[in-house]
Scaffold this motif. Structure first.
Motif: not given
Length: 128
Positions: A28, A30-33, A52-54, A73, A99-100
């Protein structure tokens, strides 16, 4: 199959520009840095930029004002636009994802440990 594939590297004269791309698949996106690292000849790998994802970004001091990291994305693709290249930018450039991870960690001494997914790299050579 999780995969990161870099492209866009090459040889350029000092003062020139290049845009690197990193195509991601198998997770996924879009959710990963996402981040760019580089390893100059004979030196250790270092963080260049992260997003990051934002959409929050961090840059190494050595590239601030010259490089821009961005992500699409919809296309699962990461970019690094590089301007005003100089010989010190000569390196193998790697795309990384996690992801983290936080975008801030790309410039930390332990940055390499924070990103679990890596591409094979693309070579950038800047000649003076």
């Amino acid at each position: 199959q999780v995969q990161l594939v870099e492209s866009g590297g090459g040889s350029v004269q000092a003062g020139g520009s290049l845009r690197l791309s990193c195509a991601a698949s198998g997770y996924t996106y879009s959710s990963y840095c996402m981040a760019w690292f580089r390893q100059p000849p004979g030196k250790e790998r270092e963080g260049v930029a992260a997003i990051d994802s934002d959409g929050n970004t961090t840059y190494a001091d050595s590239v601030k004002g010259r490089f821009t990291i961005s992500r699409d994305n919809a296309k699962n693709t990461l970019y690094l636009q590089m301007h005003s290249l100089n010989s010190e930018d000569t390196a193998m450039y790697y795309c990384a994802a996690d992801p983290e991870a936080s975008a801030l960690t790309v410039v930390a001494p332990t940055a390499l440990l924070d990103f679990g997914l890596w591409g094979q790299g693309t070579q950038v050579t800047v000649s003076s």
